[in-house]
Motif scaffolding. Structure first.
Motif, PDB file in Angstrom:
ATOM      1  N   THR A 240     -31.629 -10.135  57.536  1.00 49.57           N
ATOM      2  CA  THR A 240     -30.818 -10.949  56.634  1.00 49.57           C
ATOM      3  C   THR A 240     -31.763 -11.831  55.833  1.00 49.57           C
ATOM      4  N   ILE A 241     -31.591 -11.877  54.512  1.00 53.72           N
ATOM      5  CA  ILE A 241     -32.478 -12.674  53.669  1.00 53.72           C
ATOM      6  C   ILE A 241     -32.251 -14.166  53.886  1.00 53.72           C
ATOM      7  N   LYS A 242     -33.205 -14.957  53.430  1.00 52.09           N
ATOM      8  CA  LYS A 242     -33.057 -16.408  53.477  1.00 52.09           C
ATOM      9  C   LYS A 242     -31.812 -16.816  52.706  1.00 52.09           C
ATOM     10  N   HIS A 243     -30.973 -17.633  53.339  1.00 53.34           N
ATOM     11  CA  HIS A 243     -29.718 -18.041  52.703  1.00 53.34           C
ATOM     12  C   HIS A 243     -29.161 -19.251  53.434  1.00 53.34           C
ATOM     13  N   SER A 244     -28.254 -19.938  52.804  1.00 54.27           N
ATOM     14  CA  SER A 244     -27.397 -20.912  53.480  1.00 54.27           C
ATOM     15  C   SER A 244     -25.988 -20.355  53.446  1.00 54.27           C
ATOM     16  N   ASP A 245     -25.125 -20.819  54.348  1.00 51.15           N
ATOM     17  CA  ASP A 245     -23.760 -20.292  54.432  1.00 51.15           C
ATOM     18  C   ASP A 245     -22.821 -21.086  53.527  1.00 51.15           C
ATOM     19  N   SER A 257     -31.801 -10.614  71.951  1.00 58.21           N
ATOM     20  CA  SER A 257     -32.890 -10.291  71.036  1.00 58.21           C
ATOM     21  C   SER A 257     -33.327 -11.519  70.247  1.00 58.21           C
ATOM     22  N   ASN A 258     -34.583 -11.512  69.834  1.00 59.91           N
ATOM     23  CA  ASN A 258     -35.095 -12.547  68.956  1.00 59.91           C
ATOM     24  C   ASN A 258     -34.885 -12.132  67.501  1.00 59.91           C
ATOM     25  N   GLY A 259     -35.230 -13.012  66.589  1.00 54.39           N
ATOM     26  CA  GLY A 259     -35.174 -12.658  65.175  1.00 54.39           C
ATOM     27  C   GLY A 259     -34.551 -13.724  64.293  1.00 54.39           C
ATOM     28  N   LEU A 260     -33.625 -14.536  64.832  1.00 49.42           N
ATOM     29  CA  LEU A 260     -32.995 -15.583  64.036  1.00 49.42           C
ATOM     30  C   LEU A 260     -33.970 -16.738  63.844  1.00 49.42           C
ATOM     31  N   GLN A 261     -34.111 -17.200  62.586  1.00 50.22           N
ATOM     32  CA  GLN A 261     -35.004 -18.297  62.258  1.00 50.22           C
ATOM     33  C   GLN A 261     -34.293 -19.295  61.346  1.00 50.22           C
ATOM     34  N   VAL A 262     -34.649 -20.575  61.493  1.00 49.36           N
ATOM     35  CA  VAL A 262     -34.121 -21.635  60.638  1.00 49.36           C
ATOM     36  C   VAL A 262     -35.287 -22.294  59.918  1.00 49.36           C
ATOM     37  N   LEU A 263     -35.071 -22.652  58.657  1.00 55.54           N
ATOM     38  CA  LEU A 263     -36.108 -23.305  57.862  1.00 55.54           C
ATOM     39  C   LEU A 263     -35.986 -24.813  58.065  1.00 55.54           C
ATOM     40  N   HIS A 264     -36.961 -25.389  58.760  1.00 58.87           N
ATOM     41  CA  HIS A 264     -36.945 -26.817  59.076  1.00 58.87           C
ATOM     42  C   HIS A 264     -38.273 -27.431  58.647  1.00 58.87           C
ATOM     43  N   ASN A 265     -38.194 -28.439  57.772  1.00 57.60           N
ATOM     44  CA  ASN A 265     -39.413 -29.067  57.233  1.00 57.60           C
ATOM     45  C   ASN A 265     -40.366 -28.028  56.645  1.00 57.60           C
ATOM     46  N   PHE A 294     -23.951 -34.618  56.256  1.00 58.87           N
ATOM     47  CA  PHE A 294     -24.295 -33.426  57.013  1.00 58.87           C
ATOM     48  C   PHE A 294     -25.023 -32.483  56.057  1.00 58.87           C
ATOM     49  N   MET A 295     -26.042 -31.804  56.550  1.00 52.94           N
ATOM     50  CA  MET A 295     -26.882 -30.982  55.680  1.00 52.94           C
ATOM     51  C   MET A 295     -26.816 -29.510  56.082  1.00 52.94           C
ATOM     52  N   SER A 296     -26.527 -28.649  55.112  1.00 52.15           N
ATOM     53  CA  SER A 296     -26.628 -27.216  55.366  1.00 52.15           C
ATOM     54  C   SER A 296     -28.105 -26.828  55.362  1.00 52.15           C
ATOM     55  N   VAL A 297     -28.391 -25.677  55.900  1.00 53.81           N
ATOM     56  CA  VAL A 297     -29.796 -25.308  56.081  1.00 53.81           C
ATOM     57  C   VAL A 297     -29.963 -23.815  55.841  1.00 53.81           C
ATOM     58  N   GLU A 298     -31.120 -23.450  55.316  1.00 53.11           N
ATOM     59  CA  GLU A 298     -31.419 -22.032  55.081  1.00 53.11           C
ATOM     60  C   GLU A 298     -31.905 -21.396  56.381  1.00 53.11           C
ATOM     61  N   HIS A 299     -31.538 -20.154  56.557  1.00 55.56           N
ATOM     62  CA  HIS A 299     -31.940 -19.406  57.740  1.00 55.56           C
ATOM     63  C   HIS A 299     -32.027 -17.928  57.381  1.00 55.56           C
ATOM     64  N   TYR A 355     -21.203 -19.098  44.499  1.00 58.11           N
ATOM     65  CA  TYR A 355     -22.034 -18.672  45.627  1.00 58.11           C
ATOM     66  C   TYR A 355     -22.264 -17.161  45.611  1.00 58.11           C
ATOM     67  N   ARG A 356     -21.234 -16.397  45.254  1.00 61.63           N
ATOM     68  CA  ARG A 356     -21.372 -14.941  45.266  1.00 61.63           C
ATOM     69  C   ARG A 356     -22.416 -14.468  44.260  1.00 61.63           C
ATOM     70  N   VAL A 357     -22.650 -15.252  43.235  1.00 60.69           N
ATOM     71  CA  VAL A 357     -23.645 -14.889  42.227  1.00 60.69           C
ATOM     72  C   VAL A 357     -25.050 -15.244  42.696  1.00 60.69           C
ATOM     73  N   VAL A 358     -25.234 -16.483  43.187  1.00 62.87           N
ATOM     74  CA  VAL A 358     -26.582 -16.947  43.515  1.00 62.87           C
ATOM     75  C   VAL A 358     -26.909 -16.840  45.006  1.00 62.87           C
ATOM     76  N   GLY A 359     -25.899 -16.994  45.869  1.00 60.07           N
ATOM     77  CA  GLY A 359     -26.158 -16.995  47.301  1.00 60.07           C
ATOM     78  C   GLY A 359     -26.609 -15.653  47.825  1.00 60.07           C
ATOM     79  N   GLN A 360     -26.169 -14.568  47.178  1.00 61.68           N
ATOM     80  CA  GLN A 360     -26.532 -13.229  47.638  1.00 61.68           C
ATOM     81  C   GLN A 360     -27.954 -12.841  47.266  1.00 61.68           C
ATOM     82  N   ILE A 361     -28.624 -13.672  46.467  1.00 59.10           N
ATOM     83  CA  ILE A 361     -30.016 -13.385  46.117  1.00 59.10           C
ATOM     84  C   ILE A 361     -30.947 -14.462  46.665  1.00 59.10           C
ATOM     85  N   GLY A 362     -30.446 -15.238  47.642  1.00 58.91           N
ATOM     86  CA  GLY A 362     -31.282 -16.227  48.288  1.00 58.91           C
ATOM     87  C   GLY A 362     -31.313 -17.566  47.604  1.00 58.91           C
ATOM     88  N   GLY A 363     -30.392 -17.817  46.649  1.00 59.25           N
ATOM     89  CA  GLY A 363     -30.349 -19.101  45.963  1.00 59.25           C
ATOM     90  C   GLY A 363     -29.410 -20.075  46.645  1.00 59.25           C
TER      91      GLY A 363
END
Length: 371
Positions: A240-245, A257-265, A294-299, A355-363
């Motif tokens: 799954t590409i970098k994205h926020s929900d 399984s491993n693989g899930l990552q969160v972007l922190h700092n 509250f802050m959303s985060v990319e993962h 969101y459907r325009v920019v979120g699907q490309i990692g924006g």
């Protein structure tokens, strides 16, 4: 030798042709591919893995918050600690794990296995569910939402079974029989947990405990059962590409399984598997409603190396159907002269269109709605 840079505009036609086959990524794996098609290859800067683990020692220790819900219904110090832990996690990480949440381990394990059964059944049995018509109650599809994006981007190495209901009114008979019973039991528990988390998040914002539930902001749930087949070239692609929900809140049940990552700092942090836990993250629309309290985060999810596939069940908590077109903005009780609104009045429907325009490309969609 490193692969040549991919012309994704040219590769998009091949991606659509692959999608028309309705075989999914697992179909490629079952066919014995040893090199992934070029439309799955991501740019090096997108798949670079400068990750840390949450087990560092000393001053550099990185630790994803864990919220313990034991004693949720007791009006004592435990409840105060839960609210404080929720406030910290949502404000600083936007990502946390939940333990002692009341969902039986057996229900969680059976849910994971039901997703496995669906994706590992014979291809012909799955194809009737394959569709990108998201007005349907159930969709099976591959590689994320590949249509309606602002520009061509690489495909994701995963298959998805997606189910949805409006205002918790589930038509369980519409679900695939192979996993119907397990999904029904799981969703009953998700609805109960939804109420608990709604209370804690409301209190963490300094509001009455029923504030978010009374507004209908967390009333609907969309469920996605992701299947990440083992990849012959995992370093070239992403699950799954970098994205926020775009949701208000997301809950993830992951297998071992491993693989899930969160972007922190500005660093990718591996999300460890905690037995019996859910992984939770704040969505963009909750950040908007909370006026950045509250802050959303990319993962993202890394591609699974050869071995067992990775499986997850992702629950997206969304506004009720009748509230998706309702004008809304930052919650007025959170605003003051010292905390003016950051975002303009919008609606969840309008937010999702962007969101459907920019979120699907990692924006990120949020900057579009800032005042």
């Amino acid at each position: 030798m490193a692969p040549a840079l991919v012309d994704y505009t040219a590769a998009e036609k091949e991606l659509y042709e692959f999608d028309d086959l309705k075989i999914g990524v697992k179909g490629l794996v079952d066919a014995g591919v040893t090199h992934i098609p070029r439309f799955f290859i991501h740019p090096p800067e997108c798949r670079s893995n400068n990750s840390s683990t949450p087990q560092k020692n000393g001053a550099d220790r990185v630790e994803i918050p864990v919220i313990d819900l034991e004693g949720f219904n007791e009006n004592d110090d435990r409840r105060v600690k839960m609210v404080n832990a929720m406030r910290y996690a949502c404000a600083t990480w936007g990502f946390f794990q939940i333990v002692n949440h009341g969902v039986p381990v057996a229900v969680m394990e059976e849910m994971v296995e039901s997703i496995r059964r669906f994706h590992e059944q014979p291809q012909e049995a799955k194809m009737e569910w394959y569709s990108r018509d998201f007005s349907r109650t159930v969709n099976y599809y591959s590689s994320g939402d590949i249509k309606g994006r602002a520009q061509p981007v690489p495909a994701e190495w995963k298959d998805t079974l997606s189910c949805r209901a409006a205002d918790d009114q589930w038509d369980f008979n519409a679900l695939p029989e192979l996993c119907r019973h397990e999904m029904k039991e799981y969703m009953k528990n998700m609805i109960d947990l939804q109420e608990k988390l709604s209370e804690l998040m409301s209190e963490a914002l300094g509001l009455s405990k029923n504030h978010l539930s009374s507004t209908g902001y967390l009333k609907s749930i969309k469920l996605s059962g992701h299947y990440y087949p083992a990849c012959p070239e995992p370093d070239l692609t992403l699950g799954t590409i970098k994205h926020s929900d775009p949701s208000l809140l997301t809950l993830v049940l992951q297998d071992k399984s491993n693989g899930l990552q969160v972007l922190h700092n500005d660093q990718w942090v591996d999300v460890p598997k905690v037995d019996g836990a859910f992984v939770a993250n704040i969505g963009d629309f909750m950040q908007l409603l909370s006026n950045d309290k509250f802050m959303s985060v990319e993962h993202r999810v890394l591609a699974t190396p050869l071995g067992r596939p990775r499986i997850s069940a992702v629950s997206f908590f969304l506004p009720s159907a009748k509230d998706r077109t309702k004008p809304c903005g930052p919650i007025k009780e959170l605003l003051s002269d010292s905390s003016p609104p950051i975002y303009r009045i919008t609606s969840y429907e309008e937010f999702m269109k962007h969101y459907r325009v920019v979120g699907q490309i990692g924006g990120r969609a949020l900057p579009h709605f800032k005042l």
